[in-house]
Scaffold this motif. Structure first.
Motif, PDB file in Angstrom:
ATOM      1  N   UNK A   1      28.751  28.493  68.246  1.00 18.57           N
ATOM      2  CA  UNK A   1      27.631  28.256  67.004  1.00 18.57           C
ATOM      3  C   UNK A   1      27.398  29.861  67.411  1.00 18.57           C
ATOM      4  N   UNK A   2      27.379  30.304  65.753  1.00 16.79           N
ATOM      5  CA  UNK A   2      27.391  31.313  66.156  1.00 16.79           C
ATOM      6  C   UNK A   2      26.341  32.517  65.802  1.00 16.79           C
ATOM      7  N   UNK A   3      26.507  33.191  65.445  1.00 17.18           N
ATOM      8  CA  UNK A   3      25.162  33.887  65.829  1.00 17.18           C
ATOM      9  C   UNK A   3      23.571  33.686  64.659  1.00 17.18           C
ATOM     10  N   UNK A   4      24.078  33.693  63.658  1.00 15.24           N
ATOM     11  CA  UNK A   4      22.847  33.263  62.490  1.00 15.24           C
ATOM     12  C   UNK A   4      22.494  31.782  62.770  1.00 15.24           C
ATOM     13  N   UNK A   5      23.343  31.002  63.511  1.00 10.78           N
ATOM     14  CA  UNK A   5      22.922  29.417  64.236  1.00 10.78           C
ATOM     15  C   UNK A   5      21.755  30.178  65.248  1.00 10.78           C
ATOM     16  N   UNK A   6      22.138  30.571  65.701  1.00 12.84           N
ATOM     17  CA  UNK A   6      21.796  31.336  67.234  1.00 12.84           C
ATOM     18  C   UNK A   6      20.390  31.707  66.440  1.00 12.84           C
ATOM     19  N   UNK A   7      19.870  32.491  65.478  1.00  8.55           N
ATOM     20  CA  UNK A   7      18.770  33.180  64.733  1.00  8.55           C
ATOM     21  C   UNK A   7      17.682  31.939  64.677  1.00  8.55           C
ATOM     22  N   UNK A   8      18.715  31.138  63.870  1.00  4.90           N
ATOM     23  CA  UNK A   8      17.797  30.001  63.270  1.00  4.90           C
ATOM     24  C   UNK A   8      17.674  29.133  64.459  1.00  4.90           C
ATOM     25  N   UNK A   9      17.676  28.619  65.772  1.00  2.07           N
ATOM     26  CA  UNK A   9      17.457  28.064  66.530  1.00  2.07           C
ATOM     27  C   UNK A   9      16.333  28.624  66.930  1.00  2.07           C
ATOM     28  N   UNK A  10      16.528  30.408  67.138  1.00  4.45           N
ATOM     29  CA  UNK A  10      15.347  30.369  67.978  1.00  4.45           C
ATOM     30  C   UNK A  10      13.928  30.372  66.757  1.00  4.45           C
ATOM     31  N   UNK A  11      14.430  31.695  65.013  1.00  6.52           N
ATOM     32  CA  UNK A  11      13.490  31.126  64.527  1.00  6.52           C
ATOM     33  C   UNK A  11      12.695  30.242  64.836  1.00  6.52           C
ATOM     34  N   UNK A  12      13.148  28.166  64.835  1.00  8.10           N
ATOM     35  CA  UNK A  12      12.392  27.840  64.091  1.00  8.10           C
ATOM     36  C   UNK A  12      11.359  26.761  66.159  1.00  8.10           C
ATOM     37  N   UNK A  13      12.349  27.091  66.713  1.00  7.50           N
ATOM     38  CA  UNK A  13      11.635  27.420  67.929  1.00  7.50           C
ATOM     39  C   UNK A  13      10.571  27.462  67.828  1.00  7.50           C
TER      40      UNK A  13
END
Length: 109
Positions: A1-13
């Motif tokens: 998973x790239x950095x943008x996807x990781x940031x989105x995952x963390x944000x939505x969680x």
């Protein structure tokens, strides 16, 4: 998973869990981002692209559901005046009803 996807995952969680607090979740992520989303929707509707409108509606619906769950959860964790918890939950319930009626109307067209 790239950095943008990781940031989105963390944000939505964090959003869904209510980690941003009741005021920020409701006023910033609900009201302000919601207003910006409505403006974007108006611009998209003017494009007359059905595919773009459908994609925008689905993205907005997904975001709104996440934001409402987050508001509910933030209200559960809120330690201030009980009135803010009650009012937040009332607006979430009204929002759910509005989304439900909108989906019913759109699917019956």
């Amino acid at each position: 998973m790239d950095d943008v996807q990781e940031i989105q995952k963390v944000f939505f969680k964090k959003l869904i869990d209510g980690d941003f607090g009741l005021a920020k979740t409701y006023w910033f992520y609900g009201v302000l981002v919601g207003l910006i989303g409505q403006i974007v929707m108006l611009v998209v509707e003017m494009s007359e692209s059905i595919a773009l409108v459908i994609i925008t509606i689905l993205v907005a619906l997904t975001y709104n559901v996440c934001q409402m769950i987050g508001t509910w959860n933030a209200a559960n964790r809120y330690t201030g005046s009980k009135i803010w918890t009650v009012l937040a939950k009332i607006t979430v319930a009204l929002g759910i009803m509005a989304i439900t009626f909108t989906i019913i109307i759109l699917t019956n067209l």
